[in-house]
Design a protein around this motif. Structure first.
Motif, mmCIF file in Angstrom:
data_model
loop_
_atom_site.group_PDB
_atom_site.id
_atom_site.type_symbol
_atom_site.label_atom_id
_atom_site.label_comp_id
_atom_site.label_asym_id
_atom_site.label_seq_id
_atom_site.Cartn_x
_atom_site.Cartn_y
_atom_site.Cartn_z
ATOM 1 N N PRO A 108 0.815 -1.219 0.000
ATOM 2 C CA PRO A 108 0.000 0.000 0.000
ATOM 3 C C PRO A 108 0.846 1.266 0.000
ATOM 4 C CG PRO A 108 -0.789 -1.568 1.641
ATOM 5 C CD PRO A 108 0.541 -2.073 1.172
ATOM 6 N N LEU A 109 0.379 2.266 -0.741
ATOM 7 C CA LEU A 109 0.954 3.601 -0.766
ATOM 8 C C LEU A 109 -0.157 4.581 -0.422
ATOM 9 C CD1 LEU A 109 3.071 3.280 -4.031
ATOM 10 C CD2 LEU A 109 3.975 3.372 -1.691
ATOM 11 N N VAL A 110 0.060 5.375 0.610
ATOM 12 C CA VAL A 110 -0.974 6.263 1.149
ATOM 13 C C VAL A 110 -0.552 7.704 0.938
ATOM 14 C CG1 VAL A 110 -2.243 6.952 3.214
ATOM 15 C CG2 VAL A 110 -1.622 4.538 2.879
ATOM 16 N N GLU A 111 -1.410 8.486 0.304
ATOM 17 C CA GLU A 111 -1.130 9.917 0.113
ATOM 18 C C GLU A 111 -1.588 10.683 1.359
ATOM 19 O OE1 GLU A 111 -2.540 13.692 -2.574
ATOM 20 O OE2 GLU A 111 -2.617 11.697 -3.502
ATOM 21 N N ALA A 112 -0.620 11.100 2.166
ATOM 22 C CA ALA A 112 -0.927 11.813 3.404
ATOM 23 C C ALA A 112 0.356 12.380 3.980
ATOM 24 C CB ALA A 112 -1.587 10.885 4.430
ATOM 25 N N SER A 113 0.210 13.370 4.828
ATOM 26 C CA SER A 113 1.349 13.877 5.581
ATOM 27 C C SER A 113 1.647 12.946 6.744
ATOM 28 C CB SER A 113 1.040 15.281 6.119
ATOM 29 O OG SER A 113 2.030 15.694 7.047
ATOM 30 N N ALA A 114 2.916 12.772 7.052
ATOM 31 C CA ALA A 114 3.296 11.956 8.204
ATOM 32 C C ALA A 114 2.924 12.610 9.518
ATOM 33 C CB ALA A 114 4.796 11.676 8.175
ATOM 34 N N GLU A 115 2.487 13.858 9.460
ATOM 35 C CA GLU A 115 1.999 14.530 10.659
ATOM 36 C C GLU A 115 0.568 14.146 10.985
ATOM 37 O OE1 GLU A 115 4.673 18.596 10.035
ATOM 38 O OE2 GLU A 115 2.496 18.671 9.727
ATOM 39 N N PRO A 144 4.929 12.174 17.711
ATOM 40 C CA PRO A 144 3.733 11.631 18.375
ATOM 41 C C PRO A 144 2.880 10.765 17.447
ATOM 42 C CG PRO A 144 4.031 13.947 18.939
ATOM 43 C CD PRO A 144 5.007 13.637 17.846
ATOM 44 N N GLU A 145 2.830 11.129 16.166
ATOM 45 C CA GLU A 145 2.057 10.323 15.221
ATOM 46 C C GLU A 145 2.706 8.951 15.028
ATOM 47 O OE1 GLU A 145 -1.338 10.356 12.411
ATOM 48 O OE2 GLU A 145 -0.802 10.834 14.473
ATOM 49 N N ALA A 146 4.026 8.912 14.958
ATOM 50 C CA ALA A 146 4.715 7.624 14.873
ATOM 51 C C ALA A 146 4.430 6.784 16.112
ATOM 52 C CB ALA A 146 6.215 7.846 14.712
ATOM 53 N N ALA A 147 4.442 7.412 17.276
ATOM 54 C CA ALA A 147 4.143 6.687 18.517
ATOM 55 C C ALA A 147 2.730 6.123 18.490
ATOM 56 C CB ALA A 147 4.330 7.614 19.713
ATOM 57 N N LEU A 210 11.749 14.889 23.521
ATOM 58 C CA LEU A 210 10.568 14.608 22.721
ATOM 59 C C LEU A 210 10.311 13.109 22.633
ATOM 60 C CD1 LEU A 210 8.284 15.462 20.826
ATOM 61 C CD2 LEU A 210 9.963 15.522 18.954
ATOM 62 N N LEU A 211 11.360 12.333 22.397
ATOM 63 C CA LEU A 211 11.191 10.884 22.349
ATOM 64 C C LEU A 211 10.662 10.342 23.674
ATOM 65 C CD1 LEU A 211 14.442 9.920 20.394
ATOM 66 C CD2 LEU A 211 12.099 9.810 19.526
ATOM 67 N N ARG A 215 7.016 8.231 25.054
ATOM 68 C CA ARG A 215 7.213 6.870 25.568
ATOM 69 C C ARG A 215 8.225 6.077 24.762
ATOM 70 N NH1 ARG A 215 1.536 4.550 25.246
ATOM 71 N NH2 ARG A 215 2.575 2.659 25.951
ATOM 72 N N PHE A 216 9.191 6.774 24.148
ATOM 73 C CA PHE A 216 10.267 6.091 23.449
ATOM 74 C C PHE A 216 11.505 6.024 24.330
ATOM 75 C CE2 PHE A 216 7.994 7.508 19.535
ATOM 76 C CZ PHE A 216 7.865 6.273 18.927
#
Length: 257
Positions: A108-115, A144-147, A210-211, A215-216
């Protein structure tokens, strides 16, 4: 997931990458045509760097944030992973889809901002970025979005320009052997050239905080140098400088339960 409205810097970066997409087609074709992973503007071999040596990609759910032409996702898929590429530039994703068709490799390829990624919470085992979200998105939004996207115990791995290289970069021209900008308050950088976007770089302490706030736990931090004799096509790169000081950095962190 939040709203789908793009931030002003994301809109500008999408415009920049739409214009530049044609300049990255040849690089995409080269990268998709090989199974050998390399990193950054000097193509440092993963076999030499070992940044992913402790990652078992078999059946791993991976989200690549700011995937561009998705060559890293392709490399991961060939190692047994189940990647999803996320990028906000249709022209880049168009190249990625053409590469998928030519190489018989689909994901899958998703068109979106990583934010603001339109994918479920706790969906992935690894969130990854190499010169994608790691510099073109605001870290106070994309980390935060990655988390959110990661399962407990999931990992975040990303490569960006080194902090030192940014501190030694003039507004125009190559990296120099002197400090040219303040370290204090590093965050948003808007370069004067029309073909440059808006990128983001935090100091070491701010990134660590930030990490931890998301919770990183930091697992590793790798400094990346240019191999002797290597050259880069980027006008801001200083090949000799990059053999003496780290030109890029790789952060590796794990989301706590």
């Amino acid at each position: 997931m939040g709203s789908s409205e793009l931030s002003s810097h994301a809109e500008r970066n999408r415009e920049v990458w739409t214009r530049a997409a044609k300049d990255y087609v040849a690089a995409a074709e080269r990268s998709w045509a090989t199974d050998e992973i390399d990193w950054g503007i000097y193509g440092v071999k993963e076999a030499d760097l070992g940044a992913l040596a402790d990652v078992d990609f078999d059946a791993l759910d991976v989200v690549e944030l700011g995937c561009g032409t998705a060559y890293f996702s392709a490399w991961f898929a060939r190692r047994g992973a189940r990647p999803v590429g996320v990028d906000l530039t249709p022209a880049q994703l168009e190249t990625a889809r053409r590469m998928q068709a030519e190489h018989g490799l689909e994901f899958p390829l998703v068109e979106a901002s990583a934010e603001d990624v339109p994918l479920p919470d706790a969906r992935f085992d690894l969130a990854f970025s190499e010169y994608g979200a790691s510099i073109w998105c605001d870290p106070y939004r994309w980390v935060p979005e990655a988390a959110r996207l990661l399962r407990p115990g999931g990992r975040l791995i990303f490569l960006a320009n080194s902090i030192l290289s940014i501190l030694c970069s003039p507004d125009t021209g190559r990296i120099e052997e002197r400090l040219l900008r303040p370290y204090r308050g590093m965050h948003r950088f808007e370069w004067p050239a029309e073909d440059e976007g808006i990128d983001f770089h935090l100091g070491w302490g701010d990134m660590l905080r930030l990490l931890r706030a998301n919770r990183f736990e930091l697992e590793d931090y790798l400094e990346v140098y240019a191999p002797e004799g290597a050259t880069s096509r980027y006008p801001w790169a200083n090949d000799e400088w990059a053999t003496k000081w780290p030109v890029e950095e790789i952060w590796k962190a794990r989301k706590q339960a």
